[in-house]
Design an enzyme around this catalytic site. Structure first.
Site, PDB file in Angstrom:
ATOM      1  N   GLY A 189      -7.320   5.089   2.057  1.00  0.00           N
ATOM      2  CA  GLY A 189      -8.627   4.713   2.569  1.00  0.00           C
ATOM      3  C   GLY A 189      -9.786   5.415   1.894  1.00  0.00           C
ATOM      4  O   GLY A 189     -10.946   5.151   2.216  1.00  0.00           O
ATOM      5  N   SER A 215       3.927   4.070  -3.543  1.00  0.00           N
ATOM      6  CA  SER A 215       3.654   2.637  -3.425  1.00  0.00           C
ATOM      7  C   SER A 215       2.598   2.199  -4.426  1.00  0.00           C
ATOM      8  O   SER A 215       1.822   3.006  -4.944  1.00  0.00           O
ATOM      9  CB  SER A 215       3.169   2.312  -2.010  1.00  0.00           C
ATOM     10  OG  SER A 215       4.138   2.622  -1.053  1.00  0.00           O
ATOM     11  N   ARG A 216       2.579   0.911  -4.660  1.00  0.00           N
ATOM     12  CA  ARG A 216       1.443   0.312  -5.356  1.00  0.00           C
ATOM     13  C   ARG A 216       0.350   0.049  -4.330  1.00  0.00           C
ATOM     14  O   ARG A 216       0.552   0.218  -3.121  1.00  0.00           O
ATOM     15  CB  ARG A 216       1.872  -0.980  -6.054  1.00  0.00           C
ATOM     16  CG  ARG A 216       2.931  -0.733  -7.141  1.00  0.00           C
ATOM     17  CD  ARG A 216       3.118  -1.958  -8.003  1.00  0.00           C
ATOM     18  NE  ARG A 216       4.195  -1.774  -8.968  1.00  0.00           N
ATOM     19  CZ  ARG A 216       4.067  -1.157 -10.139  1.00  0.00           C
ATOM     20  NH1 ARG A 216       2.889  -0.653 -10.469  1.00  0.00           N
ATOM     21  NH2 ARG A 216       5.084  -1.043 -10.961  1.00  0.00           N
ATOM     22  N   THR A 219      -4.403  -2.158   0.015  1.00  0.00           N
ATOM     23  CA  THR A 219      -5.768  -2.692   0.130  1.00  0.00           C
ATOM     24  C   THR A 219      -6.738  -1.912  -0.759  1.00  0.00           C
ATOM     25  O   THR A 219      -7.942  -2.138  -0.684  1.00  0.00           O
ATOM     26  CB  THR A 219      -6.248  -2.626   1.595  1.00  0.00           C
ATOM     27  OG1 THR A 219      -6.181  -1.264   2.052  1.00  0.00           O
ATOM     28  CG2 THR A 219      -5.358  -3.482   2.482  1.00  0.00           C
ATOM     29  N   THR A 224      -0.679   5.206  -6.027  1.00  0.00           N
ATOM     30  CA  THR A 224      -0.182   6.255  -6.920  1.00  0.00           C
ATOM     31  C   THR A 224       0.689   5.676  -8.023  1.00  0.00           C
ATOM     32  O   THR A 224       0.597   6.082  -9.192  1.00  0.00           O
ATOM     33  CB  THR A 224       0.604   7.304  -6.120  1.00  0.00           C
ATOM     34  OG1 THR A 224      -0.280   7.949  -5.199  1.00  0.00           O
ATOM     35  CG2 THR A 224       1.207   8.351  -7.035  1.00  0.00           C
ATOM     36  N   ASP A 277      -3.757  -2.845   8.101  1.00  0.00           N
ATOM     37  CA  ASP A 277      -2.972  -1.618   7.933  1.00  0.00           C
ATOM     38  C   ASP A 277      -2.935  -0.911   9.279  1.00  0.00           C
ATOM     39  O   ASP A 277      -3.510   0.153   9.468  1.00  0.00           O
ATOM     40  CB  ASP A 277      -3.605  -0.735   6.856  1.00  0.00           C
ATOM     41  CG  ASP A 277      -2.594   0.173   6.180  1.00  0.00           C
ATOM     42  OD1 ASP A 277      -1.397   0.083   6.512  1.00  0.00           O
ATOM     43  OD2 ASP A 277      -3.001   0.979   5.325  1.00  0.00           O
ATOM     44  N   SER A 285       6.018   2.580   7.769  1.00  0.00           N
ATOM     45  CA  SER A 285       6.052   2.412   6.318  1.00  0.00           C
ATOM     46  C   SER A 285       6.165   3.756   5.620  1.00  0.00           C
ATOM     47  O   SER A 285       7.018   3.970   4.752  1.00  0.00           O
ATOM     48  CB  SER A 285       4.793   1.678   5.850  1.00  0.00           C
ATOM     49  OG  SER A 285       4.708   1.637   4.446  1.00  0.00           O
TER      50      SER A 285
END
Length: 512
Positions: A189, A215-216, A219, A224, A277, A285
Site C-alpha cells: 500500500g 509475490s508479483r 494492486t 518484490t 485486498d 495469503s
C-alpha cells in the site's frame, strides 16, 4: 431415460470427441478458455452455450474450461480451439482427440453461495473451495463471487485460520534444517518501500537462513518479485531454491513458480482486477505462503498513513490482531512493526526504478536514505526476534552489516546463484511534473502516485514508473520538478501525465 425417473446427478456426463487446435489466445486472469464454432453440431446437440463450464479430457488429463462461441472460420466445426493456458495444462498436440462433456456441478459453489448470504464457513467448506480453485475448476466469475463474498462480510478469526490452513494444504511445503528460518512481509500500500532484497542480504550475511518467496504486484506498480526480476531470475523451482539457499543462505524468488500456495496465486489474479485486498484474505495469503515456505520467525511491516493501504491506528490494530492470532494458531513467531506511510519510501516507483534504489542502498550511494533506514529497522527487528541480536541492538547490527559492504557482497552472490545479475533497464520516454508555485511540500497522495506509475506501464513495462524528486517538508521552487514519469511508449507517457494533472493534486504545496 424412463418417464418420471431423474438420472443420478453424479453420473458421468456423455463425452464427444473433437480435434485440438492451438489458437494462440492468452487469456487474462485464471480462466482456461476453449473456443468452438457456434454452428458446430456438438455445440448444438449437447446444448453447450457460450460461457458454459465444460470438461475436456485428453491423454489421461482432465481440465475444466470456459467455453466461448466463434463465428470465424477457425476453429472448424469439428475442432476445439484452446487458449495457451488450457493447451499447456491439457498437454495436447495439434489435432489430438479431445473429449468434451458438460462439467460436473461443483458442490463447493453451494458454500460460496452460503457465504454470499452472510453464513460462516467451516474448515471443510474452505477446504472444498480452495481445492477446486487450486485445480482451476472455478471460472473468473466463480472466483469473483468468492472474493467478494469474503470481503463484503469480513472473515472472522476462525474462518481466516480455516482459509489459511486450506491454502497451505493444497500446495507444497518446504522444510529446512535448523530451528530458525526467518522471513519478512510488508502488507503493501506504500509505493516504493522495496526493503526485502536488502533485508535478505543482511540476514544471509549474518548467517541466518531466509528463503524468501515473494509475490508479483496485486494492486501496486510493482511487487518484490517484479523488482527482483529486473536484477536476477526469480522463476526458481523448489530444487533451484534449495541450491541457492544451501549455497548462500537466502534467496528472493517468485512464489508462484514453486506451488507453495497455488490457490492464492489464482485468487490474487482476480483481486488485482477487482482492486480488492480484504483483511481476512490478505492474512491468509501472507501467512499461508510463509508457513508453506517453512518460516518459523516472521517480521511484518505495516506502513500507516493517510493515503497508504492502512490509513490509521485503528485499522493497523485490526490487521495486527488478525495477523498475530492466525500466526499463533500455526506456531509462527511474529513481530509486527509499524512504519511511516505518509510518503513513498525510496525514490523509485516501478520495477526498474525500485531496483535502482536497492542498488544505491546496498552500494552505499546517496539518494535513498529512508529506504536504508527502514530496511535496517525491519532487519534489526528480525535479528532480535530470531535471538540473533540482543533486544535493542538489532538496528545497529543491521546497519553495520550494510555499511561494511557485507550485505552488498552477499546480494551479488545471491543474484549469481539465481542465474546471474543484470542491470535495470532505463525508460526511453520521460516527463517531469513541475511545481506550480514555490512553497513547502506538505502532502503526497500515495494512491494517485501509484496510479500514475501503473498508467505509465508498471509493472508489465519494467522500466516504467515514477521517480520522486522531492520529499515531504522540503522547500520547492516554482517550476522545479516534483517527480519524473518514466514510460516505454509515448502513448503511456501521455496517458499517465494527463491523469497526473486531471484528478486533483498529487503533491500538496503550502505557498510561501
Amino acid at each position: 431415460m424412463k418417464p418420471g425417473i431423474i438420472e443420478d446427478a453424479e453420473a458421468e456426463p456423455v463425452a464427444t470427441t473433437l480435434r485440438a487446435r492451438r489458437i494462440g489466445l492468452s487469456a487474462a486472469g485464471s480462466d482456461l478458455i476453449a473456443v468452438m464454432r457456434h454452428d458446430c453440431p456438438v455445440c448444438r446437440s449437447e446444448g453447450l452455450a457460450s460461457r458454459a463450464q465444460v470438461a475436456l479430457r485428453a491423454g489421461g488429463r482432465e481440465i475444466v474450461v470456459s467455453l466461448l462461441h466463434s463465428s470465424a472460420e477457425a476453429p472448424a466445426p469439428g475442432e476445439i480451439g484452446l487458449s495457451e493456458s488450457a493447451w499447456q495444462r491439457l498437454g495436447v498436440s495439434e489435432g489430438d482427440p479431445v473429449e468434451i462433456a458438460h462439467a460436473q456441478p461443483l458442490a463447493s459453489l453451494a458454500e460460496v453461495r452460503r457465504r454470499i448470504y452472510g453464513n460462516r464457513l467451516s474448515d471443510g467448506a474452505f477446504s472444498a473451495i480452495i481445492t477446486d480453485i487450486a485445480e482451476r475448476r472455478y471460472s473468473d466469475v466463480h472466483l469473483s463471487a468468492f472474493v467478494t463474498a469474503c470481503s463484503a462480510v469480513p472473515l472472522d478469526t476462525d474462518e481466516t485460520i480455516s482459509l489459511t490452513r486450506a491454502m497451505v494444504d493444497v500446495g507444497e511445503r518446504l522444510q529446512w534444517p535448523g530451528t530458525v528460518i526467518v522471513d519478512k512481509h510488508s502488507v503493501g500500500g506504500l509505493p516504493g518501500n522495496r526493503t526485502t532484497p536488502i533485508i535478505v542480504s543482511i540476514m544471509a550475511a549474518e548467517g541466518l537462513i531466509m528463503p524468501k518467496t515473494s509475490s508479483r504486484a496485486i494492486t501496486s506498480p510493482a511487487g518484490t518479485a517484479d523488482t527482483m526480476e529486473v536484477l536476477a531470475p526469480v522463476d526458481l523451482d523448489v530444487s533451484a531454491i534449495r541450491k541457492v539457499v544451501e549455497r548462500e543462505g537466502g534467496c528472493i524468488a517468485w512464489g508462484g513458480a514453486v506451488n507453495l500456495s497455488p490457490a492464492d496465486d489464482v485468487i490474487i489474479g482476480v483481486e488485482r482486477v477487482l482492486d480488492i485486498d480484504a483483511v481476512g484474505q490478505m492474512v491468509a495469503s501472507v501467512l499461508s505462503k510463509k508457513i508453506a515456505a517453512g518460516a518459523t520467525h516472521l517480521v511484518i511491516d505495516i506502513p500507516v498513513g493517510p493515503t497508504a493501504k492502512v490509513r490509521g491506528a485503528d485499522a493497523a490494530d485490526t490487521l495486527e490482531r488478525a495477523l498475530s492470532s492466525v500466526a499463533q494458531a500455526f506456531g509462527l513467531r511474529t513481530r509486527v512493526m509499524r512504519g511511516p506511510g505518509a510518503e513513498p519510501i525510496g525514490r523509485g516507483i516501478g520495477p526498474a526504478l525500485e531496483a535502482q534504489d536497492i542498488l544505491a542502498v546496498l552500494q552505499g550511494q546517496p539518494g535513498a536514505e529512508d529506504l536504508a533506514h527502514r530496511a535496517c529497522e525491519l532487519a534489526g527487528g528480525l535479528l532480535e526476534l530470531a535471538d540473533a541480536a540482543p533486544a535493542g541492538e538489532g538496528y545497529a547490527r543491521a546497519r553495520a552489516c550494510l555499511e561494511s559492504g557485507r550485505a552488498w557482497a552477499k546480494f551479488q552472490r545471491i543474484c549469481e546463484a539465481q542465474g546471474g545479475m543484470r542491470a535495470p533497464p532505463v525508460a526511453r520516454f520521460q516527463q517531469d511534473m513541475i511545481a506550480p508555485y514555490s512553497g513547502r511540500l506538505v502532502s503526497i497522495d500515495n494512491r494517485k502516485l501509484a496510479t500514475v506509475a501503473k498508467l505509465a506501464g508498471a509493472p508489465m513495462a519494467k522500466a516504467a514508473g515514477v521517480a520522486l524528486q522531492c520529499r515531504l517538508n522540503q522547500m520547492v521552487d516554482a517550476e522545479a520538478p516534483l517527480c519524473t514519469i518514466h514510460a516505454e511508449s509515448p502513448g503511456e507517457l501521455d496517458y499517465a501525465a494527463a491523469y497526473a494533472v486531471s484528478d486533483g493534486p498529487i503533491f500538496g504545496i503550502e505557498a510561501l
